[in-house]
Design a protein around this motif. Structure first.
Motif, PDB file in Angstrom:
ATOM      1  N   GLY A  91       0.679  -1.190  -0.060  1.00  0.00           N
ATOM      2  CA  GLY A  91      -0.099   0.089   0.149  1.00  0.00           C
ATOM      3  C   GLY A  91       0.867   1.066   0.124  1.00  0.00           C
ATOM      4  O   GLY A  91       0.536   2.086  -0.528  1.00  0.00           O
ATOM      5  N   THR A  95       0.349   4.019  -2.920  1.00  0.00           N
ATOM      6  CA  THR A  95      -0.230   5.380  -2.558  1.00  0.00           C
ATOM      7  C   THR A  95       0.898   6.574  -2.816  1.00  0.00           C
ATOM      8  O   THR A  95       0.219   7.785  -3.248  1.00  0.00           O
ATOM      9  CB  THR A  95      -0.834   5.557  -1.048  1.00  0.00           C
ATOM     10  N   TYR A  98       0.607   7.088  -6.327  1.00  0.00           N
ATOM     11  CA  TYR A  98      -0.586   7.777  -6.867  1.00  0.00           C
ATOM     12  C   TYR A  98      -0.556   9.250  -6.418  1.00  0.00           C
ATOM     13  O   TYR A  98      -0.933  10.071  -7.187  1.00  0.00           O
ATOM     14  CB  TYR A  98      -1.655   6.974  -6.039  1.00  0.00           C
ATOM     15  N   ALA A  99       0.086   9.471  -5.168  1.00  0.00           N
ATOM     16  CA  ALA A  99       0.378  10.920  -4.770  1.00  0.00           C
ATOM     17  C   ALA A  99       0.986  11.796  -5.390  1.00  0.00           C
ATOM     18  O   ALA A  99       0.749  12.912  -5.870  1.00  0.00           O
ATOM     19  CB  ALA A  99       0.858  10.986  -3.443  1.00  0.00           C
ATOM     20  N   ARG A 102      -0.677  12.844  -9.050  1.00  0.00           N
ATOM     21  CA  ARG A 102      -1.603  13.661  -8.639  1.00  0.00           C
ATOM     22  C   ARG A 102      -1.007  14.913  -8.541  1.00  0.00           C
ATOM     23  O   ARG A 102      -1.442  16.050  -8.854  1.00  0.00           O
ATOM     24  CB  ARG A 102      -2.427  13.514  -7.338  1.00  0.00           C
ATOM     25  N   THR A 118      -2.442   8.711 -12.294  1.00  0.00           N
ATOM     26  CA  THR A 118      -3.600   9.338 -12.521  1.00  0.00           C
ATOM     27  C   THR A 118      -3.134  10.644 -12.839  1.00  0.00           C
ATOM     28  O   THR A 118      -1.979  11.068 -13.178  1.00  0.00           O
ATOM     29  CB  THR A 118      -4.370   9.609 -11.063  1.00  0.00           C
ATOM     30  N   ILE A 128      -5.101  10.630  -0.155  1.00  0.00           N
ATOM     31  CA  ILE A 128      -4.203   9.581  -0.232  1.00  0.00           C
ATOM     32  C   ILE A 128      -3.056   9.956  -0.171  1.00  0.00           C
ATOM     33  O   ILE A 128      -2.080   8.996   0.821  1.00  0.00           O
ATOM     34  CB  ILE A 128      -4.364   8.980  -1.816  1.00  0.00           C
ATOM     35  N   ALA A 129      -2.551  11.195  -0.154  1.00  0.00           N
ATOM     36  CA  ALA A 129      -1.058  11.643   0.116  1.00  0.00           C
ATOM     37  C   ALA A 129      -1.063  11.687   1.539  1.00  0.00           C
ATOM     38  O   ALA A 129       0.092  11.385   2.212  1.00  0.00           O
ATOM     39  CB  ALA A 129      -0.823  13.173  -0.630  1.00  0.00           C
ATOM     40  N   GLU A 130      -1.981  12.197   2.314  1.00  0.00           N
ATOM     41  CA  GLU A 130      -1.873  12.111   3.505  1.00  0.00           C
ATOM     42  C   GLU A 130      -1.942  10.757   4.155  1.00  0.00           C
ATOM     43  O   GLU A 130      -1.374  10.674   5.180  1.00  0.00           O
ATOM     44  CB  GLU A 130      -3.129  12.891   4.191  1.00  0.00           C
ATOM     45  N   ILE A 131      -2.486  10.074   3.745  1.00  0.00           N
ATOM     46  CA  ILE A 131      -2.644   8.509   4.210  1.00  0.00           C
ATOM     47  C   ILE A 131      -1.188   8.013   4.221  1.00  0.00           C
ATOM     48  O   ILE A 131      -0.697   7.358   4.897  1.00  0.00           O
ATOM     49  CB  ILE A 131      -3.421   7.685   3.243  1.00  0.00           C
ATOM     50  N   HIS A 132      -0.758   8.324   2.987  1.00  0.00           N
ATOM     51  CA  HIS A 132       0.996   7.743   2.527  1.00  0.00           C
ATOM     52  C   HIS A 132       1.651   8.328   3.709  1.00  0.00           C
ATOM     53  O   HIS A 132       2.545   7.440   4.243  1.00  0.00           O
ATOM     54  CB  HIS A 132       1.177   8.042   1.342  1.00  0.00           C
TER      55      HIS A 132
END
Length: 168
Positions: A91, A95, A98-99, A102, A118, A128-132
């Motif tokens: 993950g 992520t 992906y971040a 973006r 994306t 998603i960036a914060e989750i990463h």
């Protein structure tokens, strides 16, 4: 004492070093757009690349069974802990990739460009960036707990668990 396969042993230690290196080279928030850490991207994607041989080796019997004298809850806790580490090792790179996509940052794996996941957006990269970023700290705690448990097995239980992952 049954040992882990050589693939599992070397992938384990390489993954540990890659995760530590990715954490050390990380930059957060808006600094990433201004000065992206290409080494961070490569190290993170390296973790993702190593997951496939680790999973294949594990499925083919590269991981020995748990020590027989462990209690049932300890065996379940070990399996859950390893499963959680695998979720994070898959993950986190995804992520992060992906971040970065973006944010419009080109990602490469040690100089080899990889496609964006994306389209780029103006403004914040999103949740998603914060989750990463948060998950990057959590995986260090999980890895630390993993190491503490290995040391506990080695020094307290003296059951050979740590020696099974020794590369020498």
């Amino acid at each position: 004492m049954q040992r882990y396969s050589k693939v599992m042993i070397y992938a384990h230690w390489a993954t540990a070093l890659l995760i530590l290196g990715a954490w050390i080279t990380s930059e957060g928030g808006r600094h990433m757009r201004e000065n992206p850490s290409l080494l961070h991207f490569s190290l993170g994607l390296g973790v993702l690349v190593l997951i496939l041989p680790r999973l294949i080796s594990r499925l083919l019997g590269g991981a020995p069974p748990a020590e027989d004298d462990q209690s049932r809850w300890m065996t379940l806790a070990a399996k859950a802990g390893h499963g959680l580490l695998y979720v994070f090792m898959i993950g986190l790179p995804l992520t992060g990739w992906y971040a970065a996509s973006r944010m419009g940052i080109s990602v490469s794996f040690f100089g080899i460009g990889v496609p964006a996941l994306t389209g780029a957006v103006q403004g914040p990269a999103g949740p998603i960036a914060e989750i990463h970023q948060t998950a990057g700290t959590i995986i260090l705690y999980l890895a630390g707990l993993h190491a503490i448990m290995a040391l506990w097995h080695h020094f307290v239980r003296q059951d050979g668990t740590l020696r099974r992952m020794n590369p020498l």
